[in-house]
Design an enzyme around this catalytic site. Structure first.
Site, PDB file in Angstrom:
ATOM      1  N   VAL A  24    -120.133 -26.146  -6.180  1.00 23.49           N
ATOM      2  CA  VAL A  24    -120.560 -25.814  -4.912  1.00 23.49           C
ATOM      3  C   VAL A  24    -120.297 -26.706  -3.702  1.00 23.49           C
ATOM      4  O   VAL A  24    -119.663 -26.399  -2.624  1.00 23.49           O
ATOM      5  CB  VAL A  24    -121.626 -25.054  -4.839  1.00 23.49           C
ATOM      6  CG1 VAL A  24    -122.103 -24.420  -3.461  1.00 23.49           C
ATOM      7  CG2 VAL A  24    -122.116 -23.867  -5.838  1.00 23.49           C
ATOM      8  N   ALA A  53    -124.485 -37.180  -1.360  1.00 21.07           N
ATOM      9  CA  ALA A  53    -125.315 -37.997  -2.351  1.00 21.07           C
ATOM     10  C   ALA A  53    -124.698 -37.112  -3.672  1.00 21.07           C
ATOM     11  O   ALA A  53    -124.633 -36.143  -3.636  1.00 21.07           O
ATOM     12  CB  ALA A  53    -126.843 -37.824  -2.405  1.00 21.07           C
ATOM     13  N   GLU A 139    -128.748 -18.283   2.020  1.00 16.37           N
ATOM     14  CA  GLU A 139    -127.776 -16.959   1.676  1.00 16.37           C
ATOM     15  C   GLU A 139    -127.078 -17.256   0.274  1.00 16.37           C
ATOM     16  O   GLU A 139    -127.061 -16.342  -0.764  1.00 16.37           O
ATOM     17  CB  GLU A 139    -126.851 -16.822   2.879  1.00 16.37           C
ATOM     18  CG  GLU A 139    -125.865 -15.773   2.397  1.00 16.37           C
ATOM     19  CD  GLU A 139    -126.330 -14.275   2.584  1.00 16.37           C
ATOM     20  OE1 GLU A 139    -126.925 -13.818   3.544  1.00 16.37           O
ATOM     21  OE2 GLU A 139    -126.565 -13.522   1.421  1.00 16.37           O
ATOM     22  N   VAL A 142    -128.546 -16.302  -3.570  1.00 15.49           N
ATOM     23  CA  VAL A 142    -128.543 -14.833  -4.300  1.00 15.49           C
ATOM     24  C   VAL A 142    -127.083 -14.182  -4.234  1.00 15.49           C
ATOM     25  O   VAL A 142    -126.560 -14.112  -3.400  1.00 15.49           O
ATOM     26  CB  VAL A 142    -129.461 -13.955  -3.508  1.00 15.49           C
ATOM     27  CG1 VAL A 142    -129.512 -12.488  -4.309  1.00 15.49           C
ATOM     28  CG2 VAL A 142    -130.834 -14.360  -3.648  1.00 15.49           C
ATOM     29  N   GLY A 144    -124.167 -15.371  -4.877  1.00 10.01           N
ATOM     30  CA  GLY A 144    -123.050 -16.346  -4.184  1.00 10.01           C
ATOM     31  C   GLY A 144    -122.561 -15.846  -3.146  1.00 10.01           C
ATOM     32  O   GLY A 144    -123.096 -15.962  -1.835  1.00 10.01           O
ATOM     33  N   GLY A 197    -117.613 -22.981 -15.282  1.00 10.71           N
ATOM     34  CA  GLY A 197    -118.488 -23.741 -13.931  1.00 10.71           C
ATOM     35  C   GLY A 197    -119.517 -22.345 -13.586  1.00 10.71           C
ATOM     36  O   GLY A 197    -120.025 -22.467 -12.473  1.00 10.71           O
ATOM     37  N   LYS A 215    -133.256 -14.821  -8.324  1.00 13.46           N
ATOM     38  CA  LYS A 215    -132.756 -13.837  -7.278  1.00 13.46           C
ATOM     39  C   LYS A 215    -133.482 -12.607  -6.991  1.00 13.46           C
ATOM     40  O   LYS A 215    -133.529 -12.164  -5.750  1.00 13.46           O
ATOM     41  CB  LYS A 215    -131.076 -13.640  -7.794  1.00 13.46           C
ATOM     42  CG  LYS A 215    -130.539 -14.961  -7.689  1.00 13.46           C
ATOM     43  CD  LYS A 215    -129.266 -14.729  -8.636  1.00 13.46           C
ATOM     44  CE  LYS A 215    -128.213 -15.898  -9.188  1.00 13.46           C
ATOM     45  NZ  LYS A 215    -127.119 -15.695  -9.764  1.00 13.46           N
TER      46      LYS A 215
HETATM   47  N1  HSE Z   1    -125.319 -18.962 -13.433  1.00 10.59           N
HETATM   48  C1  HSE Z   1    -125.184 -18.150 -12.213  1.00 10.59           C
HETATM   49  C2  HSE Z   1    -124.372 -16.961 -12.603  1.00 10.59           C
HETATM   50  C3  HSE Z   1    -124.504 -18.944 -10.947  1.00 10.59           C
HETATM   51  O1  HSE Z   1    -123.815 -16.739 -13.742  1.00 10.59           O
HETATM   52  O2  HSE Z   1    -124.345 -15.850 -11.822  1.00 10.59           O
HETATM   53  C4  HSE Z   1    -124.915 -18.162  -9.677  1.00 10.59           C
HETATM   54  O3  HSE Z   1    -126.191 -18.366  -9.221  1.00 10.59           O
END
Ligand code: HSE
Length: 448
Positions: A24, A53, A139, A142, A144, A197, A215
Site C-alpha cells: 500500500v 520509513a 478510509e 475498511v 480498501g 499480496g 472492519k
Molecule cells: N487481507 C485483507 C483482505 C486486506 O483480504 O481483504 C485488505 O484489508
C-alpha cells in the site's frame, strides 16, 4: 491549473511522512506522483512525501523513492519537524499505535489503513486527536478502495441506518469463489491470495474472520454512533466450509458468503462475522474473487450497495490519498467543526449494548449425516419442533456407494441462536446422527 498557481502549490506543498513502504505504501507513492496535479487542484495545495520509513531499505519496491528521505526508524519520521501529516501503513497495534499516538501528541494529522489499530484502540486515539485538534483519517482501513466510511459518515448522514452487511475480506471471498467455481482446495487458493499480496501477514486473520471483524466494528460504530467495541464482535471463519455445503447451498438457490453483519434492534446491536447463506439473486451474492461489497440499509434511502476492490496497492492507495486530500483541505478550517471520527459527535455516542450471539435471530442451513432408516427424519424434525424452530426446506441425499449414511440438509425460518444451539446439541445426541451438525446462518438481505 495556471502556471503561478502551480508554482505556489509546489512551494506550499504539505509535507508528508510515510511509515511503511510495502504494497500500500508503494501504491500511495505511485498514485501521488502520477496524479500530482489533479490532486493539488482538488486539495488546494500540493502534497509531497518527503520522508519514509521501511524495515529493509534494500528490498525491491514497486515505487520510485527518488526525492524521499528514507530511514529504518519510523519514529524519526514522526519526529521530523518538517512533516505535517503522517501516513501509517505499518499495520498491527503495537509499534503502529505508539507511532500514531506520538504523531498526535506532536499535533500532526494521521492517515492510516490500519483496521486492527482503529477497531481495538480507536476510542483512545480519537480522544487524543480531539484533544489536540488533529485529524485521524482511516478510509483505507475498511474495504480498501471503496469509499464506504465517507458514504456512511457523510453521504447517508440523513438516515437512521438499520443494518449493514458486507463482504469485507477479499482473501476469504477469493477462497470461497475459487472453491465454488473451480473446485480448488482451500490451502491452494489461500497461497495464491498471499502471493497476490491480499492476505494479512497472519492469514488466519482472513480465514477466521478477525480481519472482517475489525472492519465491521468500525462500520457499526459509524453507522449507529457507538464507541468501538471489537471485543464484543462474534467471529466464525470459513475453514470448515466444504465443497458439499457450497453445492447443496447452490441447489437450494443460495450462495455461501463470509459476511460481516451489524443490525440495530430494540435490544441492542448485532455485530457478527460468519459464513452466511444468501439468496443467489441478491447482487451481493454475485460479488466474486477478491472484490468487496457493502450493503447498507437506511430508513430514507433504502438499500444501497457499494462495490469495489477491497485490497491491493493502488485501490487501497486511492483511499489513502483521498484521506490526505481531506486532511489538507481542512488544515485551515475550524477544528471544532470537522466531520467527527465516528460520524456522531463524541458526546452523542449511544450506549446501546452489543448483543451476545445467543440473542441474535437468524435463519439456518443445517447439514447432518444420518442413518438411512425409518424414523430418523421424524426424530430430527421433532427436536426442531419442540424448540420452536420451523423448517423452510428439506432435502435428503441418498448414501454414496461407499457409505451407509444419508445427508440431510435443512433450511429453517428465523430463530434465536440459543434455541438453535439447544436443538443442535439434542440432534447430535441422537444415535442415528453421526458427527457434528454443520450450521451456516442464513440472511435474506431483503428490504425489511
Ligand atoms: N487481507 C485483507 C483482505 C486486506 O483480504 O481483504 C485488505 O484489508
Amino acid at each position: 491549473m495556471r502556471i503561478n498557481d502551480e508554482r505556489k502549490s509546489i512551494v506550499d506543498a504539505v509535507k508528508v511522512g510515510l511509515l511503511g513502504l510495502g504494497t500500500v505504501g508503494g501504491g500511495t507513492v505511485n498514485v501521488l506522483k502520477r496524479n500530482v496535479e489533479e490532486i493539488a487542484r482538488r486539495a488546494g495545495r500540493g502534497i509531497v512525501i518527503t520522508h519514509a520509513a521501511a524495515r529493509d531499505l534494500n528490498k525491491p519496491r514497486i515505487c520510485d523513492t527518488d526525492g524521499i528521505t528514507l530511514t529504518t526508524d519510523p519514529m524519526a519520521v514522526v519526529n521530523d519537524s518538517e512533516v505535517e501529516i503522517i501516513i501509517e501503513l505499518i499495520g498491527g497495534d503495537g509499534l503502529a499505535k505508539d507511532l500514531v499516538m506520538a504523531a498526535i501528541a506532536q499535533g500532526k494529522h494521521v492517515v492510516t489503513a490500519n483496521k486492527a489499530l482503529i477497531a481495538k484502540h480507536g476510542n483512545e486515539i480519537f480522544a487524543a486527536a480531539q484533544d489536540k485538534g488533529v485529524m485521524v483519517a482511516f478510509e483505507a482501513a475498511v474495504a480498501g478502495g471503496i469509499p464506504i466510511i465517507k458514504a456512511i459518515r457523510e453521504g447517508l448522514a440523513g438516515n437512521k441506518i438499520q443494518w449493514l452487511a458486507g463482504i469485507i475480506n477479499g482473501t476469504g471471498n477469493f477462497i470461497l469463489t475459487e472453491m465454488r467455481d473451480k473446485g480448488r482446495d482451500f490451502d491452494d487458493v489461500l497461497k495464491e491470495a498471499q502471493e497476490l499480496g491480499y492476505a494479512e501477514a497472519d492469514p488466519t486473520f482472513d480465514v477466521e474472520g478477525i480481519d472482517a471483524a475489525h472492519k465491521l466494528t468500525i462500520l457499526a460504530s459509524i453507522a449507529f454512533g457507538l464507541p468501538l467495541q471489537f471485543e464484543a464482535a462474534f467471529t466464525e471463519g470459513i475453514s470448515k466450509i466444504t465443497r458439499e455445503d457450497v453445492n447443496f447451498a447452490e441447489e437450494l438457490g443460495y450462495r455461501i458468503k463470509h459476511l460481516g453483519i451489524s443490525r440495530r434492534t430494540d435490544r441492542g446491536v448485532e455485530l457478527r462475522v460468519h459464513p452466511t447463506l444468501i439468496p443467489e439473486r441478491r447482487l451481493i451474492a454475485n460479488v466474486d474473487g477478491v472484490m468487496n461489497a457493502v450493503l447498507v440499509m437506511g430508513d430514507a434511502v433504502g438499500p444501497t450497495l457499494y462495490y469495489g476492490a477491497g485490497a491491493g496497492d493502488e485501490p487501497t492507495a486511492s483511499a489513502v490519498v483521498a484521506d490526505l486530500v481531506d486532511v489538507v483541505r481542512v488544515l485551515t478550517t475550524d477544528p471544532e467543526n470537522r466531520v467527527p471520527h465516528l460520524a456522531f459527535q463524541p458526546d452523542a455516542l449511544s450506549d446501546l449494548p452489543i448483543l451476545s450471539m445467543d440473542e441474535v435471530e437468524t435463519a439456518y442451513y443445517l447439514r447432518m449425516q444420518a442413518d438411512d432408516r425409518p424414523g430418523v427424519l421424524a426424530d430430527v424434525t421433532r427436536i426442531l419442533g419442540d424448540s420452536g424452530i420451523s423448517i423452510e426446506a428439506i432435502i435428503q441425499k441418498e448414501p454414496q456407494p461407499d457409505s451407509d449414511k444419508a445427508s440431510i440438509i435443512m433450511l429453517t425460518h428465523t430463530v434465536l441462536e440459543k434455541q438453535m444451539n439447544q436443538a443442535i446439541s439434542n440432534i447430535e445426541a441422537l444415535d442415528s446422527i453421526h458427527g457434528e451438525v454443520t450450521r451456516i446462518r442464513m440472511e435474506s438481505l431483503d428490504a425489511s
